[in-house]
Design a protein around this motif. Structure first.
Motif, PDB file in Angstrom:
ATOM      1  N   VAL A  57      57.088  45.666  66.654  1.00  0.00           N
ATOM      2  CA  VAL A  57      57.029  46.898  67.593  1.00  0.00           C
ATOM      3  C   VAL A  57      58.245  46.652  68.603  1.00  0.00           C
ATOM      4  O   VAL A  57      58.977  47.287  68.855  1.00  0.00           O
ATOM      5  CB  VAL A  57      55.731  47.265  68.062  1.00  0.00           C
ATOM      6  N   ARG A  60      61.743  46.700  67.302  1.00  0.00           N
ATOM      7  CA  ARG A  60      62.193  48.046  67.042  1.00  0.00           C
ATOM      8  C   ARG A  60      62.576  48.610  68.284  1.00  0.00           C
ATOM      9  O   ARG A  60      63.555  49.500  68.343  1.00  0.00           O
ATOM     10  CB  ARG A  60      61.045  48.719  66.320  1.00  0.00           C
ATOM     11  N   ILE A  61      61.659  48.530  69.386  1.00  0.00           N
ATOM     12  CA  ILE A  61      62.288  49.241  70.530  1.00  0.00           C
ATOM     13  C   ILE A  61      63.451  48.362  71.136  1.00  0.00           C
ATOM     14  O   ILE A  61      64.651  49.300  71.372  1.00  0.00           O
ATOM     15  CB  ILE A  61      61.140  48.866  71.664  1.00  0.00           C
ATOM     16  N   LEU A  64      66.459  50.116  69.031  1.00  0.00           N
ATOM     17  CA  LEU A  64      66.564  51.535  69.352  1.00  0.00           C
ATOM     18  C   LEU A  64      67.488  51.486  70.761  1.00  0.00           C
ATOM     19  O   LEU A  64      68.541  52.457  70.764  1.00  0.00           O
ATOM     20  CB  LEU A  64      65.288  52.296  69.563  1.00  0.00           C
ATOM     21  N   ASP A  94      59.224  56.722  68.155  1.00  0.00           N
ATOM     22  CA  ASP A  94      60.477  56.097  67.933  1.00  0.00           C
ATOM     23  C   ASP A  94      61.598  57.021  68.184  1.00  0.00           C
ATOM     24  O   ASP A  94      62.664  56.817  68.860  1.00  0.00           O
ATOM     25  CB  ASP A  94      60.602  55.415  66.501  1.00  0.00           C
ATOM     26  N   ILE A  97      62.298  57.459  71.908  1.00  0.00           N
ATOM     27  CA  ILE A  97      62.473  56.404  72.851  1.00  0.00           C
ATOM     28  C   ILE A  97      64.078  56.761  72.985  1.00  0.00           C
ATOM     29  O   ILE A  97      64.482  56.269  74.364  1.00  0.00           O
ATOM     30  CB  ILE A  97      62.374  55.124  72.076  1.00  0.00           C
TER      31      ILE A  97
END
Length: 112
Positions: A57, A60-61, A64, A94, A97
């Motif tokens: 997680v 992933r942030i 992005l 997602d 973001i």
């Protein structure tokens, strides 16, 4: 992925930017900006375990945010940037973001 010349990697530079940089806030992000004379934009993204215990997680942030930066890199003012995700970011999905990060950067007037 950001080119190596646009990454803020050295611990000393990150600490200096964090200590002396100008702060910007949003419900989901904290930004630090330090103007430099060399004329390049360099970035680092921080997502702590307070945001999520799962590395998947957190990564992933980071991906992005870095992708948004990569696409809009020419619009950023020259300097060192640190972007930190706040735990509240887990409330959005997602797809949002990137949108929220874009709003944050534009409202902070970090883009030319």
């Amino acid at each position: 992925m950001l080119k190596k010349e646009h990454r803020l990697q050295k611990t000393k530079e990150v600490q200096t930017t964090f200590a002396k940089g100008r702060s910007f806030f949003s419900p989901y992000f904290l930004g630090k900006f330090q103007k430099v004379t060399e004329g390049k934009q360099r970035f680092t993204v921080v997502v702590s375990t307070k945001v999520s215990k799962k590395a998947v997680v957190r990564n992933r942030i980071k991906r992005l945010v870095r992708e948004y930066v990569r696409l809009h890199i020419d619009g950023f003012l020259p300097g060192n940037y640190i972007f930190t995700a706040k735990p509240k970011i887990m409330e959005i999905f997602d797809a949002r973001i990137s949108d929220e990060f874009g709003k944050f950067v534009k409202s902070s007037k970090l883009l030319k």
